[in-house]
Scaffold this motif. Structure first.
Motif, PDB file in Angstrom:
ATOM      1  N   THR A  42       3.820  -8.507  -5.888  1.00  0.00           N
ATOM      2  CA  THR A  42       4.848  -8.007  -5.289  1.00  0.00           C
ATOM      3  C   THR A  42       4.650  -6.467  -5.768  1.00  0.00           C
ATOM      4  O   THR A  42       4.570  -6.143  -6.933  1.00  0.00           O
ATOM      5  N   THR A  43       4.812  -5.502  -4.713  1.00  0.00           N
ATOM      6  CA  THR A  43       4.675  -4.118  -5.082  1.00  0.00           C
ATOM      7  C   THR A  43       6.070  -3.617  -5.553  1.00  0.00           C
ATOM      8  O   THR A  43       7.140  -4.042  -4.898  1.00  0.00           O
ATOM      9  N   PRO A  46       5.040   2.010  -3.478  1.00  0.00           N
ATOM     10  CA  PRO A  46       4.194   2.121  -2.427  1.00  0.00           C
ATOM     11  C   PRO A  46       2.836   2.179  -3.222  1.00  0.00           C
ATOM     12  O   PRO A  46       2.619   2.588  -4.318  1.00  0.00           O
ATOM     13  N   CYS A  47       1.962   1.146  -2.842  1.00  0.00           N
ATOM     14  CA  CYS A  47       0.458   1.247  -3.387  1.00  0.00           C
ATOM     15  C   CYS A  47      -0.738   1.493  -2.413  1.00  0.00           C
ATOM     16  O   CYS A  47      -0.885   0.821  -1.404  1.00  0.00           O
ATOM     17  N   GLU A  62      -3.490  -0.484   1.992  1.00  0.00           N
ATOM     18  CA  GLU A  62      -2.085   0.310   1.645  1.00  0.00           C
ATOM     19  C   GLU A  62      -0.832  -0.908   1.942  1.00  0.00           C
ATOM     20  O   GLU A  62      -0.690  -1.373   2.674  1.00  0.00           O
ATOM     21  N   PHE A  63       0.215  -0.680   0.865  1.00  0.00           N
ATOM     22  CA  PHE A  63       1.219  -1.824   0.710  1.00  0.00           C
ATOM     23  C   PHE A  63       2.635  -0.860   0.502  1.00  0.00           C
ATOM     24  O   PHE A  63       2.503   0.167  -0.267  1.00  0.00           O
ATOM     25  N   LYS A  64       3.505  -1.209   1.145  1.00  0.00           N
ATOM     26  CA  LYS A  64       4.696  -0.583   0.986  1.00  0.00           C
ATOM     27  C   LYS A  64       5.690  -0.907  -0.101  1.00  0.00           C
ATOM     28  O   LYS A  64       5.186  -2.318  -0.740  1.00  0.00           O
ATOM     29  N   GLU A  65       6.513  -0.542  -0.610  1.00  0.00           N
ATOM     30  CA  GLU A  65       7.270  -0.762  -1.686  1.00  0.00           C
ATOM     31  C   GLU A  65       7.877  -2.087  -1.278  1.00  0.00           C
ATOM     32  O   GLU A  65       8.545  -2.203  -0.087  1.00  0.00           O
ATOM     33  N   GLY A  66       7.803  -3.233  -2.178  1.00  0.00           N
ATOM     34  CA  GLY A  66       8.250  -4.341  -1.691  1.00  0.00           C
ATOM     35  C   GLY A  66       7.607  -5.393  -1.095  1.00  0.00           C
ATOM     36  O   GLY A  66       8.044  -6.572  -0.838  1.00  0.00           O
ATOM     37  N   ASP A  67       6.483  -4.952  -0.773  1.00  0.00           N
ATOM     38  CA  ASP A  67       5.529  -5.961   0.015  1.00  0.00           C
ATOM     39  C   ASP A  67       5.059  -7.078  -0.981  1.00  0.00           C
ATOM     40  O   ASP A  67       4.916  -6.798  -2.340  1.00  0.00           O
ATOM     41  N   ALA A  68       4.430  -8.059  -0.582  1.00  0.00           N
ATOM     42  CA  ALA A  68       3.945  -9.179  -1.384  1.00  0.00           C
ATOM     43  C   ALA A  68       2.811  -9.996  -0.558  1.00  0.00           C
ATOM     44  O   ALA A  68       2.812 -10.071   0.848  1.00  0.00           O
ATOM     45  N   TYR A  69       1.782 -10.312  -1.449  1.00  0.00           N
ATOM     46  CA  TYR A  69       0.838 -11.183  -0.841  1.00  0.00           C
ATOM     47  C   TYR A  69       0.341 -12.247  -1.822  1.00  0.00           C
ATOM     48  O   TYR A  69       0.387 -11.869  -3.107  1.00  0.00           O
TER      49      TYR A  69
END
Length: 96
Positions: A42-43, A46-47, A62-69
């Motif tokens: 979970t970011t 931003p990553c 690229e991931f936004k703040e609060g993204d999860a995988y």
């Protein structure tokens, strides 16, 4: 040129999970590693990740703040902050 190392802190480590916070300055890396457990990321910020993968390949994600995988055990890579800003995420490894 050697890259700086990402820093990490283990927040929880019990019989069910290991929770680790990772912080990367621009250009910092984890170093090559293989995941021994399924895991969820979970970011926090931003990553902009540059993922070096076996066989000499790499890819940017690229991931936004609060993204999860979620990824499965066995993933092997080196995670690099490929952006211009610091990045942070929390990794939750599933033990059983």
């Amino acid at each position: 040129m050697a890259r700086p190392q990402a820093t990490h802190a283990v927040l929880v480590d019990d019989d069910q999970v290991r929770v680790t916070r990772w912080d990367f300055a621009p250009g910092a890396e984890t170093g090559w590693h293989r995941h021994g457990m399924d895991y969820v990321i979970t970011t926090i910020t931003p990553c902009a990740m540059l993922l070096e993968e076996p066989g000499g390949t790499s890819r940017r994600v690229e991931f936004k703040e609060g993204d999860a995988y979620r990824r499965s055990e066995g993933v092997e890579h080196n995670v690099i902050n490929g952006g211009d800003a610091a990045m942070s995420f929390v990794e939750i490894e599933l033990k059983a």
